[in-house]
Design a protein around this motif. Structure first.
Motif, PDB file in Angstrom:
ATOM      1  N   PHE A  58       0.795  -1.233   0.000  1.00 22.86           N
ATOM      2  CA  PHE A  58       0.000   0.000   0.000  1.00 22.86           C
ATOM      3  C   PHE A  58       0.829   1.285   0.000  1.00 22.86           C
ATOM      4  O   PHE A  58       0.253   2.374  -0.050  1.00 22.86           O
ATOM      5  CB  PHE A  58      -0.931   0.007   1.204  1.00 22.86           C
ATOM      6  CG  PHE A  58      -1.817  -1.208   1.300  1.00 22.86           C
ATOM      7  CD1 PHE A  58      -2.707  -1.511   0.287  1.00 22.86           C
ATOM      8  CD2 PHE A  58      -1.752  -2.050   2.391  1.00 22.86           C
ATOM      9  CE1 PHE A  58      -3.535  -2.628   0.367  1.00 22.86           C
ATOM     10  CE2 PHE A  58      -2.573  -3.169   2.488  1.00 22.86           C
ATOM     11  CZ  PHE A  58      -3.460  -3.467   1.471  1.00 22.86           C
ATOM     12  N   GLY A  59       2.146   1.176   0.072  1.00 24.78           N
ATOM     13  CA  GLY A  59       2.991   2.360   0.063  1.00 24.78           C
ATOM     14  C   GLY A  59       3.377   2.818   1.459  1.00 24.78           C
ATOM     15  O   GLY A  59       2.692   2.525   2.444  1.00 24.78           O
ATOM     16  N   ASP A  60       4.491   3.546   1.545  1.00 20.76           N
ATOM     17  CA  ASP A  60       5.008   3.985   2.841  1.00 20.76           C
ATOM     18  C   ASP A  60       4.020   4.876   3.583  1.00 20.76           C
ATOM     19  O   ASP A  60       3.926   4.822   4.810  1.00 20.76           O
ATOM     20  CB  ASP A  60       6.326   4.741   2.643  1.00 20.76           C
ATOM     21  CG  ASP A  60       7.462   3.840   2.185  1.00 20.76           C
ATOM     22  OD1 ASP A  60       7.345   2.609   2.354  1.00 20.76           O
ATOM     23  OD2 ASP A  60       8.453   4.374   1.655  1.00 20.76           O
ATOM     24  N   GLY A  61       3.292   5.698   2.835  1.00 15.66           N
ATOM     25  CA  GLY A  61       2.387   6.640   3.490  1.00 15.66           C
ATOM     26  C   GLY A  61       1.204   6.002   4.175  1.00 15.66           C
ATOM     27  O   GLY A  61       0.552   6.641   5.003  1.00 15.66           O
ATOM     28  N   ALA A  62       0.918   4.735   3.859  1.00 13.41           N
ATOM     29  CA  ALA A  62      -0.240   4.061   4.453  1.00 13.41           C
ATOM     30  C   ALA A  62       0.054   3.520   5.843  1.00 13.41           C
ATOM     31  O   ALA A  62      -0.873   3.143   6.571  1.00 13.41           O
ATOM     32  CB  ALA A  62      -0.708   2.925   3.548  1.00 13.41           C
TER      33      ALA A  62
END
Length: 276
Positions: free
Chosen positions: A184-188
């Motif tokens: 889901f990506g680092d920001g998630a």
């Protein structure tokens, strides 16, 4: 390549072949459970339907053998399930993110309605069982949502309207955190005290150390036995804490200022926290 962070579709409590006792337990906890469902896969279930997600009791009829996808896991919180509207595209996106999993599988169960019987149909994309010893992580594509989220099944004596949070205990939370970041990506993924948090719509999934789990829930939490990771807790949003307290019938329930805590020994292995 990463996926958009999905919403929580449902959570799964594994009850093995003890469904009769399990559904009565959850009715005593104030949930209005749906009639028993019989999957084409051979499993059986009951659901507590909320506003946008639901709690599922999953099991097998007594005497069933060979269902290692159910009987091979401990009793307790066993599945965290995200939603998808396109299982084929999701499967491709997971592969692009470096997360290998089998292609979507389809199954159904009949649903009896006043005007006749229809089949509720599902497609699931399941991460391999060895992804985590905590339990099953997968995505569910509802082809017949109107047969699941029916208004007559959404009204519970305990006032619950949603799953607000699911908690996984892990000796090393960053192991699952790395998987969530890849998907889901680092920001998630956000750091929190004692672990990390994946925010999925209105629901968060916390992965925390056993020490943090004990700090939050004390001896109401389940024991992980020898597993390095285990699904341990659900935080449920209720319209009224007083309503929940009046509906829940179980031993060892703790009423605090902002929550009602039901120990895992009374719930088939998952600590339940009710809060407004």
């Amino acid at each position: 390549m990463t996926l958009p962070v999905p919403t929580l579709d449902h959570v799964v409590v594994n009850v093995h072949d003890g469904m009769d006792a399990a559904v009565e337990t959850y009715r005593r906890l104030g949930f209005a459970m749906t009639p028993r469902g019989h999957h084409t896969l051979g499993s059986i279930n009951h659901l507590a339907i909320f506003a946008t997600n639901y709690l599922e009791l999953i099991g097998v009829p007594p005497g069933t053998a060979g269902r290692t996808d159910i009987l091979g896991w401990p009793i307790g919180l066993n599945g965290l399930v995200w939603g998808t509207e396109d299982s084929a595209a999701l499967h491709a996106a997971l592969g692009g993110a470096g997360v290998s999993c089998p292609p979507p599988g389809e199954f159904s169960r009949p649903v009896e309605l006043p005007d006749g019987t229809r089949d509720a149909v599902f497609r699931t994309v399941r991460l391999p069982n060895d992804t985590t010893p905590a339990g099953r992580l997968y995505f569910c594509h509802h082809l017949t949502r109107d047969l699941v989220w029916r208004d007559e099944w959404r009204h519970h004596p305990n006032g619950v309207v949603d799953v607000a949070q699911a908690v996984i205990a892990a000796a090393a939370p960053q192991r699952l955190g790395a998987l969530f970041r890849r998907m889901f990506g680092d920001g998630a993924v956000q750091p929190i005290a004692g672990g990390l948090r994946l925010v999925a719509g209105l629901t968060s999934m916390d992965v925390v150390t056993p020490a943090e789990l004990a700090r939050r829930f004390g001896d109401a939490a389940p024991q992980g036995d020898t597993r390095d990771e285990y699904m341990a807790a659900l935080v449920l949003r209720t319209r009224s804490l007083a309503q929940a307290a009046g509906a829940v019938q179980a031993e060892g329930v703790r009423r605090e200022a902002t929550r009602l805590l039901v120990p895992a020994t009374q719930t088939m292995g998952v600590v339940l926290q009710f809060q407004e």
